[in-house]
Design a protein around this motif. Structure first.
Motif, PDB file in Angstrom:
ATOM      1  N   ASP A   1       0.821  -1.212   0.000  1.00 14.05           N
ATOM      2  CA  ASP A   1       0.000   0.000   0.000  1.00 14.05           C
ATOM      3  C   ASP A   1       0.852   1.258   0.000  1.00 14.05           C
ATOM      4  O   ASP A   1       0.519   2.260  -0.672  1.00 14.05           O
ATOM      5  CB  ASP A   1      -0.933   0.007   1.214  1.00 14.05           C
ATOM      6  CG  ASP A   1      -2.052  -1.019   1.075  1.00 14.05           C
ATOM      7  OD1 ASP A   1      -2.273  -1.494  -0.054  1.00 14.05           O
ATOM      8  OD2 ASP A   1      -2.672  -1.361   2.104  1.00 14.05           O
TER       9      ASP A   1
ATOM     10  N   ARG B   1      -5.346   5.510   4.343  1.00 11.32           N
ATOM     11  CA  ARG B   1      -6.197   5.131   5.466  1.00 11.32           C
ATOM     12  C   ARG B   1      -6.237   3.611   5.632  1.00 11.32           C
ATOM     13  O   ARG B   1      -6.207   3.089   6.754  1.00 11.32           O
ATOM     14  CB  ARG B   1      -7.611   5.689   5.253  1.00 11.32           C
ATOM     15  CG  ARG B   1      -7.721   7.188   5.517  1.00 11.32           C
ATOM     16  CD  ARG B   1      -9.171   7.604   5.604  1.00 11.32           C
ATOM     17  NE  ARG B   1      -9.857   7.402   4.312  1.00 11.32           N
ATOM     18  CZ  ARG B   1      -9.902   8.297   3.341  1.00 11.32           C
ATOM     19  NH1 ARG B   1      -9.292   9.472   3.483  1.00 11.32           N
ATOM     20  NH2 ARG B   1     -10.563   8.034   2.221  1.00 11.32           N
ATOM     21  N   GLU B   2      -6.311   2.890   4.512  1.00 11.11           N
ATOM     22  CA  GLU B   2      -6.307   1.427   4.591  1.00 11.11           C
ATOM     23  C   GLU B   2      -4.995   0.894   5.178  1.00 11.11           C
ATOM     24  O   GLU B   2      -4.997  -0.042   5.982  1.00 11.11           O
ATOM     25  CB  GLU B   2      -6.531   0.836   3.199  1.00 11.11           C
ATOM     26  CG  GLU B   2      -7.917   1.105   2.639  1.00 11.11           C
ATOM     27  CD  GLU B   2      -8.075   0.526   1.241  1.00 11.11           C
ATOM     28  OE1 GLU B   2      -7.117  -0.119   0.752  1.00 11.11           O
ATOM     29  OE2 GLU B   2      -9.143   0.721   0.625  1.00 11.11           O
TER      30      GLU B   2
ATOM     31  N   GLU C   1      -5.006   1.359   8.894  1.00 17.20           N
ATOM     32  CA  GLU C   1      -5.844   0.357   9.542  1.00 17.20           C
ATOM     33  C   GLU C   1      -5.121  -0.990   9.645  1.00 17.20           C
ATOM     34  O   GLU C   1      -5.189  -1.671  10.668  1.00 17.20           O
ATOM     35  CB  GLU C   1      -7.151   0.201   8.769  1.00 17.20           C
ATOM     36  CG  GLU C   1      -8.069   1.408   8.874  1.00 17.20           C
ATOM     37  CD  GLU C   1      -9.308   1.238   8.015  1.00 17.20           C
ATOM     38  OE1 GLU C   1      -9.401   0.163   7.362  1.00 17.20           O
ATOM     39  OE2 GLU C   1     -10.149   2.140   8.000  1.00 17.20           O
ATOM     40  N   GLN C   2      -4.423  -1.327   8.553  1.00 21.18           N
ATOM     41  CA  GLN C   2      -3.679  -2.587   8.573  1.00 21.18           C
ATOM     42  C   GLN C   2      -2.566  -2.566   9.615  1.00 21.18           C
ATOM     43  O   GLN C   2      -2.337  -3.567  10.320  1.00 21.18           O
ATOM     44  CB  GLN C   2      -3.088  -2.862   7.183  1.00 21.18           C
ATOM     45  CG  GLN C   2      -4.124  -3.181   6.117  1.00 21.18           C
ATOM     46  CD  GLN C   2      -4.892  -4.447   6.428  1.00 21.18           C
ATOM     47  OE1 GLN C   2      -4.333  -5.400   6.965  1.00 21.18           O
ATOM     48  NE2 GLN C   2      -6.187  -4.445   6.110  1.00 21.18           N
TER      49      GLN C   2
END
Length: 464
Positions: A297, A317-318, A321-322
């Motif tokens: 990412d 944002r992903e 979160e990860q």
């Protein structure tokens, strides 16, 4: 097992020592009772008389066997030691220690049958694999227990020479409480006046007064023996038991401790290996995959920053979160290793944290206990693994965790109200938990009837 310490039976108003029945099956003599004598008193007198009779029988047999064993073992060991320089003495020495071993086995059977004392036999030393017949023949000479058996033959015979006469003397003295005055009255009526002589005559008493004094003295001395014969027999019995246990069975206890230590080490190595494999698998399946995705990412974000800033923000944002999920998984995995709260705040706080993060409502009863660090970690691991299993498989509505100090051990119990049916299968979580507990020389039990919840209980010695 060996006999328990004896205590006087309450309610014995005769002043006679009453004993508690011992293991090994004691035959109780039934004595005639008067109208006002209670059954408990009769049993107490019967047990007291039975104890004395059994010890007299045992000590007589021990004296006879001791004399035979002493003669044979001394003769064989002396002859073997005198001729060992010409090699002829080695087989004679082997014969001597084997004869001593036979008499030691007879003593174990004798104490078990008569005194109710269990004297376990230590495992014999085995010759090395592939050893020749000479080495196999001489193996008994290298076994410490064989020499302890020989020493016991010598010590036990000398002990029997002392204890059997003492037991006979005290028993006859106790019988003299009644037998002495009875014999005096018979002789008083049978013997002529010129042939009668008693202690009272030496004091200058004559006639009925002398007879009364003699009877009173005999009763007093007899009562002294009668009141002390019980403790004397108990002491002599304990002496024989102690010598037998020290010389004939002490190595058995050492062997059992060594076997438990070896099993504990093997279980520890197995549990450690399984824990490392599980940790490696969890790291590979969880945090490692998430970190790989987060890395990809970040690479996408670099390429999208100038071309598509909005899309770059979404991917960022992903990735965040990860990373958050990865951090949570790393924290979860670290709890099974060495949680900081356990070191900083103690076991009750660490268990309270486990209860707080458990998906099931969990109640913890854990007082402040002074436990070794490795025991606290073991208890924490048991609770952590049991709560995880309960959350995954039990279908329970609540869980109760109890920690208590039981003597020299600590007991932890985890009980849920779920569907039950849990089994300790090879490779399963409970099997790994049992290995972890065994590595601490503890024991784990699982009680999980169908439809009635599951109780996991571990007992860990604090001196492990």
């Amino acid at each position: 097992m060996s006999g328990q310490p004896d205590t006087d039976r309450p309610g014995d108003r005769m002043g006679l020592p009453a004993i508690r029945p011992e293991s090994g099956g004691m035959t109780t003599m039934t004595l005639p009772r008067t109208a006002d004598e209670t059954p408990a008193q009769a049993r107490g007198v019967g047990a007291w008389a039975s104890r004395i009779g059994r010890f007299l029988g045992y000590s007589f047999l021990a004296l006879v066997l001791g004399a035979i064993g002493f003669s044979l073992v001394i003769a064989l060991l002396s002859a073997g030691a005198a001729t060992v320089v010409v090699w002829v003495g080695l087989p004679i020495l082997v014969g001597g220690v084997l004869v001593a071993h036979g008499f030691a086995a007879a003593e174990r059977a004798l104490q078990s049958a008569i005194l109710g004392t269990h004297l376990p036999t230590p495992l014999p030393k085995q010759p090395r694999a592939g050893a020749g017949w000479v080495r196999r023949m001489l193996t008994p000479l290298t076994d410490p227990q064989r020499w302890l058996d020989s020493l016991w033959v010598l010590v036990n015979f000398l002990l029997a020479l002392i204890t059997f006469p003492l037991a006979i003397t005290w028993t006859l003295g106790a019988i003299g409480t009644v037998g002495g005055p009875l014999a005096t009255l018979i002789l008083e009526n049978v013997l002529p006046d010129a042939d009668r002589s008693a202690f009272a005559d030496l004091l200058g008493f004559t006639g009925p007064t002398a007879l009364a004094i003699d009877i009173a003295l005999q009763v007093a001395v007899g009562l002294l023996f009668l009141l002390t014969v019980g403790p004397v027999v108990r002491g002599l019995t304990a002496l024989h038991r102690g010598v037998g246990r020290g010389l004939l069975s002490s190595r058995y206890e050492e062997q059992q401790r060594l076997a438990r230590t070896e099993e504990s080490r093997a279980a520890g190595r197995s549990a450690e290996s399984a824990a490392l494999r599980r940790l490696e698998r969890d790291l590979h399946d969880g945090p490692q995959q998430r970190l790989v995705r987060a890395s990809m990412d970040l690479a996408r974000i670099e390429s999208l920053t100038e071309k598509d800033p909005e899309r770059a923000q979404a991917v960022l944002r992903e990735a965040r979160e990860q990373l958050g999920l990865t951090l949570d998984e790393l924290r979860r995995l670290s709890r099974g290793i060495a949680p900081p709260i356990l070191v900083d705040r103690g076991l009750p706080a660490a268990l309270a944290e486990l209860a707080a993060i458990s998906p099931l409502p969990t109640t913890v009863e854990a007082p402040e206990l002074d436990l070794p660090e490795h025991v606290e970690i073991g208890v924490y691991y048991v609770v952590s693994e049991a709560l995880t299993n309960a959350a995954k498989h039990s279908g329970a509505g609540s869980v109760v965790v109890e920690v208590a100090r039981i003597g020299e051990d600590v007991r932890v119990r985890i009980e849920d109200d779920g569907r039950g049916g849990a089994e300790m299968r090879t490779g399963g979580g409970l099997a790994g938990l049992a290995g972890r507990v065994a590595s601490l020389e503890g024991r784990l039990s699982v009680h999980s009837p169908e439809g009635d919840g599951t109780r996991v209980e571990a007992v860990i010695p604090c001196a492990s």
